[in-house]
Enzyme design. Structure first.
Site, PDB file in Angstrom:
ATOM      1  N   ARG A  37       0.803  -1.227   0.000  1.00 15.53           N
ATOM      2  CA  ARG A  37       0.000   0.000   0.000  1.00 15.53           C
ATOM      3  C   ARG A  37       0.835   1.275   0.000  1.00 15.53           C
ATOM      4  O   ARG A  37       0.638   2.145  -0.849  1.00 15.53           O
ATOM      5  CB  ARG A  37      -0.936   0.008   1.204  1.00 15.53           C
ATOM      6  N   HIS A  83      -8.124  -4.195  -7.738  1.00 14.89           N
ATOM      7  CA  HIS A  83      -7.875  -3.482  -6.479  1.00 14.89           C
ATOM      8  C   HIS A  83      -9.121  -3.525  -5.599  1.00 14.89           C
ATOM      9  O   HIS A  83     -10.036  -2.704  -5.765  1.00 14.89           O
ATOM     10  CB  HIS A  83      -7.493  -2.028  -6.797  1.00 14.89           C
ATOM     11  N   TYR A 127     -18.447  12.435 -14.308  1.00 15.11           N
ATOM     12  CA  TYR A 127     -18.369  13.570 -15.230  1.00 15.11           C
ATOM     13  C   TYR A 127     -17.042  13.635 -15.993  1.00 15.11           C
ATOM     14  O   TYR A 127     -16.972  14.244 -17.051  1.00 15.11           O
ATOM     15  CB  TYR A 127     -18.546  14.886 -14.463  1.00 15.11           C
TER      16      TYR A 127
END
Length: 733
Positions: A37, A83, A127
Site C-alpha cells: 500500500r 484493487h 463527469y
C-alpha cells in the site's frame, strides 16, 4: 498453544495469550501496509494502486490516440478486477496522476475538472474522462512481451503485473509519498532529462560517485517550479544517505509602479501548497499584525499564478519584506526527503540517488533480456514456418492436390515432405488461394531478415556490454521524447541574518498601552493626560497604564511565574475597548497579570515571589518568542519591577519592614531565587527599589505619597526578619 475441540455447531477455539495474538496479527497488518500500500517499488516508482490503474487503462486500450473514457468506467474496472478497495481511494489516485501541478510528468490525460492548485477538488468520476499519456505508454512498453512477471489478482480470476517495464526512472521523475506502519517515504520529483543523463554516466562509469551524479542532478525539479535554496552540501548529503530535505521558496519579482512605488508579484508557489489557503494565511498575518511590512495581498491569477503583495511603505526593502514572509508563511516550505522504497525482492529500505538509479538500470536490463528472449522464440517459430513454406513452394501442385484429395492431408504432408506438425498445421490453415500466391523471393527475403534479427538477438542476450549499450540507446530515445526544461531553479542557501529585521521598518511613534482589570488591551497614540477619561466595558476598569513606543516589546508578567512578550505594534487601536490579551498569549485562566513594562535593552528586573524569595533577572533574557512565554519564577509571582536604585525595601504580611542593598541579590535568568525576608507566618506583601541618596517613599491609606527620612533605621541584611515600619505603612506603590 492449545487447540480445543470445535463445538458441534462449528467454529474454532484457540487458547493463546492475547498479547501474542495481537502482536502477530498486527505484524502481518504492518507488513501488508508496507509492501502492498504505502511504499513504492524502486523499479517503476509505483504503489500497487497506481500500477493497477495503469495496467487497467492499458488493457482497456486507452492509449493517447484513442478516445477518452469515463473515469467511472476505469475505476470500476480497477476495483472489480485488480484493487479490492473503495472507489474513492482509486479515483483520488487516478486524479493525482492527471494533475500537472502534482505530477512532474502526468501519466493520465484527464478531460474535465480534475481540480486545481487552489485546492478545489476534482469533479465526480461520472463527469470526467481519461486516457493514458505518452509518458505512461513508455512505462508500459513491452508489458505484452513477457517483460515482467505476473501474479494472480485478488480473486484468482485474472493476472496483474508485479512491476511495470518502466521506460524511464519514474520513481525519481514523479516522486512519491506515503505513510506505512513504523516507516514513511517522501521522494521529490526530478527532471527526467537529468536523471537519464545520470543513468548514462553510470553506464559509462559504473564506479561514479554520488557527488558526480549530483553534478548532473543538482536537486529536485518540482512541477510547480519555485526556487530551491538548499545548499549543495546538504543536497549531496541527502542524495548520499537517502534522507534530508530541501527548502523551496515561491518565485517572485519586483514590479515598479508610478511615483517610485512597487509591488511584488508571485508567479510560482511551493510544491503542494494550495494557493487559496496561502492567500488566506497572508491576509490573516496582516489582520493579526504579524507581518508589519505587508500592506495588502490580492489574487490576480488567471491561467497563470499571479499573487500581488503590496508593501506598507515604498521605503521598505523588497528583499526584507519577502524574507520576513518566507519565515511567517508557506511561501517557503521544507520538503522532506526520505527515499524509503521496496527493492526488487520486496524488501523496504532507504536508498540514495546512485542506488535508486542502479536499481532502475538493473530492472531495464532484465526487461531487455526478457523481451529479447520473447522475440527470439517468435522469430525461431516464424523461421520454422518459412522453411515449411519453402518446401510448399517447391512442390506447390502436389501440396494442393494432397490438401484437396487426401482424407488425412496432415499425415500425408508430414510423411511425404518431412514437415513438422506445426508446419503442417500452418499449411492446412492457409487458404489454397494464398498457397497458390506464394512467392519464393518473398519467402527468401523474410527468411533472411528474420535470420539476421535472430543472430542479433542472440548476440545481444549473450553479451552484457551490448545489453548496456542497447539500454543507453533506449534511454537517449526516451530523453528526446520527454525533453522538458527544468522548472525549479537551484540557488545557494540564503543567509537570513543578512537582511534587516521587519521590526526595523515599524515607524517609531509614542503610544500609551492600556490594560484593563479584565485583561482587555489596547494602545492610544501619544500620552494619556487624564486616565479618568478612559472608557471601559461595563464592570471593567483600568489595570495598567504604560507609556511606550510602537517599536517596543512589552513584557507581561503573570502570577504563575511566566513572562510573556507582546509587540506594541500588534496592539489594537484605542478607538474601541481593544482585544483580550489572552488571544495574544497563552495565559492560564487561573493566572493574573502582575506587571506590564516596555522592554528596555540592558535593563534588569527584580523578580519576587509571594513566599518571600527573589532575584534580579536581565530583561534581555526574559524575551519570549512563543505565545507560551518563559517560565521565569518557580512559584507565585508577587512583583516584577525594574531595578532603578541600589537598595531594596520589603514589607511582609506581618507588617515588618526590611531594607537591604540590591547587590545582595543574585542575578539569574530563572529559578526560585534567594530569601528576601524571614517570616514565622505569612509571606511577602510588597517590595520596592530606591536610590539610597533620595530615600524611599510609601503610600498611605489615603493614596498620598510620604517620604521616609529615617529609613536607615531599618537597614539590615537580606533574609532578616525586619521590624515594624512607620505608622500607616502598608505598601510602597
Amino acid at each position: 498453544m492449545t487447540v480445543h475441540t470445535p463445538p458441534p455447531e462449528g467454529g474454532r477455539i484457540v487458547d493463546e495469550p492475547m498479547g501474542d495474538a495481537l502482536s502477530r496479527r498486527y505484524l502481518a497488518y504492518a507488513l501488508s501496509t508496507i509492501t502492498n500500500r504505502a511504499l513504492p517499488d524502486v523499479r517503476d516508482g509505483f504503489k500497487p494502486v497506481h500500477r493497477r490503474i495503469m495496467y487497467a487503462m492499458h488493457q482497456m486500450r486507452l492509449n493517447p490516440q484513442a478516445a477518452a473514457r469515463k473515469c467511472a468506467k476505469v475505476v470500476g474496472e480497477v476495483m472489480g478486477t485488480y484493487h479490492p478497495h473503495g472507489d474513492a481511494s482509486i479515483y483520488d489516485a487516478l486524479v493525482r496522476l492527471a494533475q500537472d501541478f502534482a505530477q512532474r510528468y502526468p501519466l493520465v490525460d484527464g478531460q474535465g475538472n480534475f481540480g486545481n492548485i487552489d485546492g478545489d477538488n476534482a469533479a465526480a468520476m461520472r463527469y470526467t474522462e481519461c486516457k493514458l499519456t505518452p509518458a505512461a505508454v513508455l512505462l508500459m512498453e513491452g508489458i505484452d512481451q513477457d517483460a515482467v512477471d505476473f501474479r494472480p489478482t485478488y480473486d484468482d480470476q485474472d493476472e496483474e503485473p508485479v512491476v511495470l517495464p518502466a521506460g524511464f526512472p519514474n520513481l525519481l521523475a514523479n516522486g512519491s509519498s506515503g505513510i506505512a506502519v513504523g516507516m514513511a517515504t517522501s521522494i521529490p520529483p526530478h527532471n527526467v532529462g537529468e536523471l537519464i543523463d545520470a543513468c548514462l554516466l553510470l553506464l559509462e562509469k559504473p564506479e561514479a560517485s554520488t557527488a558526480e551524479l549530483a553534478e548532473i542532478v543538482p536537486g529536485p525539479d518540482f512541477p510547480t517550479g519555485g526556487v530551491a535554496v538548499e545548499g549543495h552540501a546538504a543536497m549531496l548529503d541527502a542524495y548520499e544517505t537517502g534522507r534530508g530535505g530541501v527548502r523551496l521558496r515561491a518565485r517572485w519579482e519586483r514590479e515598479p509602479l508610478e511615483r517610485g512605488g512597487y509591488q511584488i508579484v508571485i508567479t510560482e508557489v511551493p510544491y503542494q501548497v494550495q494557493k487559496g489557503k496561502l492567500i488566506e494565511a497572508l491576509a490573516e498575518l496582516i489582520e493579526q499584525k504579524k507581518a508589519p511590512l505587508l500592506g495588502d495581498v490580492r489574487d490576480e491569477s488567471a491561467e497563470d499564478i499571479r499573487i500581488v503583495l503590496e508593501p506598507k511603505s515604498r521605503n521598505i526593502d523588497a528583499d526584507s519584506l519577502m524574507e520576513s514572509l518566507f519565515r511567517l508563511s508557506d511561501l517557503e516550505i521544507r520538503f522532506p526527503i526520505n527515499m524509503n522504497v521496496l527493492d526488487a525482492t520486496g524488501t523496504p529500505g532507504v536508498m540514495g540517488l546512485k542506488a535508486c538509479l542502479q536499481a532502475f538500470l538493473d530492472h531495464r536490463r532484465e526487461v531487455l533480456n526478457r523481451r529479447s528472449q520473447w522475440r527470439i522464440e517468435r522469430v525461431e517459430k516464424r523461421l520454422h514456418l518459412l522453411e515449411g513454406l519453402r518446401i510448399v513452394f517447391l512442390n506447390l501442385d502436389e501440396v494442393i492436390r494432397i490438401v484437396r484429395e487426401e482424407e488425412t492431408p496432415k499425415a500425408v504432408l508430414i510423411a511425404r515432405f518431412g514437415l513438422s506438425e506445426l508446419q503442417a498445421d500452418y499449411i492446412l490453415d492457409t487458404r489454397l488461394r494464398q498457397l497458390a500466391r506464394i512467392e519464393e523471393m518473398a519467402i527468401d527475403n523474410e527468411h533472411k531478415a528474420l535470420a539476421e534479427e535472430l543472430a542479433g538477438l542472440k548476440a545481444l542476450t549473450s553479451s552484457p556490454a551490448k545489453q548496456w549499450k542497447k539500454i543507453g540507446q533506449e534511454l537517449e530515445a526516451t530523453r528526446k521524447a520527454m525533453v522538458s526544461p527544468r522548472r525549479t531553479t537551484i540557488a545557494e542557501a540564503v543567509d537570513a541574518s543578512a537582511f534587516v529585521a521587519p521590526e526595523a521598518f515599524i515607524p517609531r511613534e509614542a503610544i500609551t498601552v492600556i490594560l484593563s482589570e479584565r485583561g482587555w488591551i489596547r494602545a492610544v497614540k501619544g500620552k494619556v493626560e487624564d486616565p479618568s477619561e478612559l472608557k471601559f466595558k461595563e464592570g471593567d476598569s483600568l489595570g495598567f497604564l504604560v507609556p511606550a513606543f510602537t517599536t517596543d516589546k512589552l513584557l507581561v508578567a503573570a502570577s504563575d511565574g511566566r513572562v510573556f512578550t507582546v509587540g506594541a505594534d500588534k496592539l489594537a487601536s484605542g478607538r474601541g475597548h481593544g482585544e483580550p490579551l489572552r488571544l495574544m498569549i497563552d495565559l492560564e485562566e487561573s493566572a493574573g497579570i502582575v506587571a506590564v513594562l516596555a522592554h528596555q535593552p540592558g535593563s534588569k528586573l527584580l523578580i519576587a515571589s509571594k513566599a518571600g524569595y527573589g532575584f534580579i533577572a536581565p530583561e534581555d533574557e526574559l524575551l519570549a518568542q512563543k505565545r507560551g512565554g518563559k517560565q521565569v519564577l518557580n512559584g507565585d509571582l508577587l512583583a516584577a519591577i525594574r531595578v532603578t536604585g541600589d537598595h531594596v525595601v520589603t514589607i511582609g504580611e506581618n507588617l515588618k519592614t526590611l531594607i537591604f542593598k540590591a547587590e545582595e541579590l543574585p542575578e539569574m535568568g530563572r529559578g526560585k531565587g534567594v530569601k528576601l525576608q524571614s517570616y514565622k507566618q505569612g509571606g511577602l506583601s510588597d517590595i520596592a527599589v530606591f536610590i539610597g541618596e533620595a530615600g524611599p517613599e510609601w503610600v498611605d491609606g489615603g493614596g498620598r505619597r510620604r517620604n521616609w527620612p529615617d529609613w536607615k533605621d531599618w537597614l539590615g541584611k537580606r533574609a532578616g526578619a525586619g521590624r515594624m515600619g512607620p505608622r500607616g505603612l502598608r505598601k510602597f506603590r
